[in-house]
Design an enzyme around this catalytic site. Structure first.
Site, PDB file in Angstrom:
ATOM      1  N   SER A 143       0.861  -1.185   0.000  1.00  0.00           N
ATOM      2  CA  SER A 143       0.000   0.000   0.000  1.00  0.00           C
ATOM      3  C   SER A 143       0.891   1.226   0.000  1.00  0.00           C
ATOM      4  CB  SER A 143      -0.867  -0.019   1.267  1.00  0.00           C
ATOM      5  OG  SER A 143      -1.523   1.214   1.478  1.00  0.00           O
ATOM      6  N   TYR A 156      -2.215  -1.159  10.292  1.00  0.00           N
ATOM      7  CA  TYR A 156      -2.182  -1.485   8.863  1.00  0.00           C
ATOM      8  C   TYR A 156      -0.821  -1.117   8.265  1.00  0.00           C
ATOM      9  CZ  TYR A 156      -3.880  -1.312   3.974  1.00  0.00           C
ATOM     10  OH  TYR A 156      -4.064  -1.483   2.620  1.00  0.00           O
TER      11      TYR A 156
END
Length: 258
Positions: A143, A156
């Site tokens: 990401s 995350y």
């Protein structure tokens, strides 16, 4: 790596969002598709879409955080197609909220899929891919949160940094398999509907104005990146500024190092 009709691609988390679009993009290139997802119905729906494009497809229910489940996926893929030319470790989940408010269960829940899911895919498939004697490429989904920190995405981000580190090391250590790390920004996906946690006092990326990209745009970055043997795959050019800021801060630290 040259993508050719008749090759096989395995996509975890392929039942929705980015995974679905990656699977269909490979199918349009003529690759046979193995769609894995925690939800068998979603996986089957995407496999049927791929088959409608004229390729063979297989849907497999998989819990990527369970090594035995990933091993069963590999067994099914090789039994059906004899080789796996592209592996996309794409399955992911989301936890949002201030990092100090995340519970032990939150950390373990997210790391089980976002980090161990990638590791299970790599450890299971790569030895078979290296032994099969045909071109192979691995794409690990990280990401933009894997290259710079974002408020309210600490759990995350920690896992996604790990995916980048694993991928960078694979790139150094593997000279017979292509490796890429996909770092998308905000993309409409099932992941936000199944997330845990609270957003806290501000949306996770509100101050960054990264913008959203359609999942099909992200999938095309994967196709183009594999063909060009590109390592870092970015679909959101808006992430360049925060990335430069992070690395410039590192360089500033080195400037005063003894």
């Amino acid at each position: 790596m040259e993508l050719q009709p008749g090759q096989t691609a395995v996509i975890t988390g392929g039942g929705s969002g980015i995974g679905r679009e990656i699977a269909l993009a490979f199918a349009r290139e003529g690759l046979h598709i193995v769609v894995s997802d925690i939800d068998q119905a979603r996986a089957q729906a995407v496999a049927d879409e791929a088959a409608a494009l004229g390729v063979r497809s297989l849907a497999v229910e998989v819990d990527t955080g369970d090594a035995a489940s990933v091993e069963a996926l590999a067994d099914a893929a090789y039994a059906a197609f004899g080789a796996v030319n592209v592996l996309c470790n794409n399955a992911g989940i989301l936890q949002m909220g201030p990092i100090m408010e995340a519970s032990q269960d939150d950390w373990e829940w997210l790391f089980r899929v976002n980090l161990w899911g990638v590791l299970n895919g790599v450890r299971t498939f790569v030895p078979r891919m290296r032994a099969q004697g045909s071109p192979a490429h691995v794409v690990n989904t990280s990401s933009l949160s894997g290259v710079f920190a974002v408020r309210n995405l600490g759990v995350y981000t920690a896992a996604k940094y790990g995916v980048v580190a694993i991928s960078e090391t694979m790139k150094i250590e593997l000279d017979d398999i292509g490796v890429s790390v996909l770092c998308p920004g905000p993309t409409p996906s099932q992941i936000t509907q199944e997330m845990r946690g609270t957003v806290g006092d501000a949306p996770a990326s509100s101050s960054l104005n990264l913008g959203q990209r359609d999942a099909a745009v992200v999938a095309q970055c994967v196709i183009d990146g594999i063909k060009a043997d590109r390592f870092y795959l970015f679909s959101h050019s808006t992430g360049q500024g925060p990335t430069e800021a992070r690395f410039n801060a590192m360089l500033d630290g080195f400037a005063v190092a003894p």
